[in-house]
Design an enzyme around this catalytic site. Sequence first.
Site, PDB file in Angstrom:
ATOM      1  CG  HIS A   1      -8.511 -25.389  -0.101  1.00 42.14           C
ATOM      2  ND1 HIS A   1      -7.831 -24.406   0.254  1.00 42.14           N
ATOM      3  CD2 HIS A   1      -9.023 -24.968  -1.014  1.00 42.14           C
ATOM      4  CE1 HIS A   1      -8.647 -22.621  -0.159  1.00 42.14           C
ATOM      5  NE2 HIS A   1      -9.860 -23.686  -1.494  1.00 42.14           N
TER       6      HIS A   1
ATOM      7  CD  GLU B   1     -18.142 -33.453   6.086  1.00 44.14           C
ATOM      8  OE1 GLU B   1     -18.267 -33.007   7.316  1.00 44.14           O
ATOM      9  OE2 GLU B   1     -18.352 -34.512   6.092  1.00 44.14           O
TER      10      GLU B   1
ATOM     11  CG  ASP C   1     -17.930 -24.901  -0.619  1.00 46.98           C
ATOM     12  OD1 ASP C   1     -18.462 -24.078   0.008  1.00 46.98           O
ATOM     13  OD2 ASP C   1     -16.809 -25.225   0.324  1.00 46.98           O
TER      14      ASP C   1
HETATM   15  P1  AMP Z   1     -12.588 -23.199  -3.169  1.00 49.34           P
HETATM   16  O1  AMP Z   1     -11.324 -23.294  -3.594  1.00 49.34           O
HETATM   17  O2  AMP Z   1     -13.286 -22.572  -1.576  1.00 49.34           O
HETATM   18  O3  AMP Z   1     -13.232 -23.484  -4.272  1.00 49.34           O
HETATM   19  O4  AMP Z   1     -12.668 -25.181  -2.092  1.00 49.34           O
HETATM   20  C1  AMP Z   1     -11.725 -25.436  -2.847  1.00 49.34           C
HETATM   21  C2  AMP Z   1     -12.316 -27.297  -1.947  1.00 49.34           C
HETATM   22  O5  AMP Z   1     -11.809 -27.211  -0.754  1.00 49.34           O
HETATM   23  C3  AMP Z   1     -13.906 -27.033  -2.331  1.00 49.34           C
HETATM   24  O6  AMP Z   1     -14.030 -29.107  -2.219  1.00 49.34           O
HETATM   25  C4  AMP Z   1     -14.099 -26.674  -0.306  1.00 49.34           C
HETATM   26  O7  AMP Z   1     -14.915 -27.846   0.220  1.00 49.34           O
HETATM   27  C5  AMP Z   1     -13.033 -27.006   0.143  1.00 49.34           C
HETATM   28  N1  AMP Z   1     -13.193 -26.261   1.908  1.00 49.34           N
HETATM   29  C6  AMP Z   1     -12.902 -24.840   1.008  1.00 49.34           C
HETATM   30  N2  AMP Z   1     -12.566 -24.238   2.125  1.00 49.34           N
HETATM   31  C7  AMP Z   1     -12.417 -25.757   3.232  1.00 49.34           C
HETATM   32  C8  AMP Z   1     -12.230 -25.921   4.344  1.00 49.34           C
HETATM   33  N3  AMP Z   1     -12.147 -25.182   5.866  1.00 49.34           N
HETATM   34  N4  AMP Z   1     -12.156 -27.031   5.376  1.00 49.34           N
HETATM   35  C9  AMP Z   1     -12.382 -28.137   4.669  1.00 49.34           C
HETATM   36  N5  AMP Z   1     -12.490 -27.769   2.968  1.00 49.34           N
HETATM   37  C10 AMP Z   1     -12.662 -27.006   2.456  1.00 49.34           C
END
Ligand code: AMP
Length: 291
Positions: free
Chosen positions: A44, A155, A157
Amino acid sequence: MAAGRAAPEVARTEAALRERLGAWRRGGARIGLVPTMGAIHAGHLSLVDLARARAQRVCATIFVNPRQFGPSEDFAAYPREEESDLAKFAARGVDLVFAPEPAEMYPQGFATSVTVAGLGEALEGASRPGFFTGVATVVTKLLILAAPDVAVFGEKDYQQLLLIRRLVADLSLSVEIVGAPTVREADGLACSSRNAYLSGAERARAPALFRTLRAASREIVSGRPAAEATIWGRESLVEAGFARVDYFEARDAATLAPLAAGWRYGGSAARLLAAATIGRTRLIDNVAVEP
Ligand code: AMP
């Protein structure tokens, strides 16, 4: 400069969000948006860095979106760590955090949803009915509410990133969508809020997901048909201790359409994507098929 502040300002309501961002926009600032579900980790924070490089003001959102969880999924158990999330965002220079309650986003009578046909139905969409409609609806709302100049998505997701690019184009939203490379732990496991669910033994096995994706990608690049490499990938994950493999597939990198039968490296760009459960935790990851 905001870095080092104890906590960023928090908006709980749409009105507070609009007021704050409106003032910055009128002052001429470009605004960057980073939507999250909280339990903030290094992945994040890399999105925050990209937003800060492209905008004068960065707004992050923390919203565990009930509409993207199925009835048997982990909505109630999903980690909620707002205090430490705010401190992490503050240290990274986030100016404003939008952290609404579900009733603020979905008041009584809410009846509209956004569905992206095709892209939203494959892979994650097939495994998790309703998931991408939940994602597309909340992201559309956030993009309309915050009206950012740029919004950053990971990326990690990959399918979600493509789906958001699709809906932004289709709905004529004027925002630049930036994709951020996946941030990984030292052993290759992609950072994820759900990694906190893993027991010690499960955590030790989890890096096999990325290792297997990378190995399959190498095999494909060196000439093995994609269909063979993905069968090998599914078998390898089961041998590595994954209880269930929802999918392990090579797809067209731009559309996620299935590759032609017999597809080999050298044709259109491809992406390898996988989802598998270890114990009761479902992990996803993906890699480019490239040298
Ligand atoms: P989430 O809180 O899991 O919904 O993720 C929020 C944002 O962070 C989304 O755009 C995800 O794709 C991104 N994200 C989650 N994990 C990672 C990671 N390991 N590397 C890069 N971006 C991430």
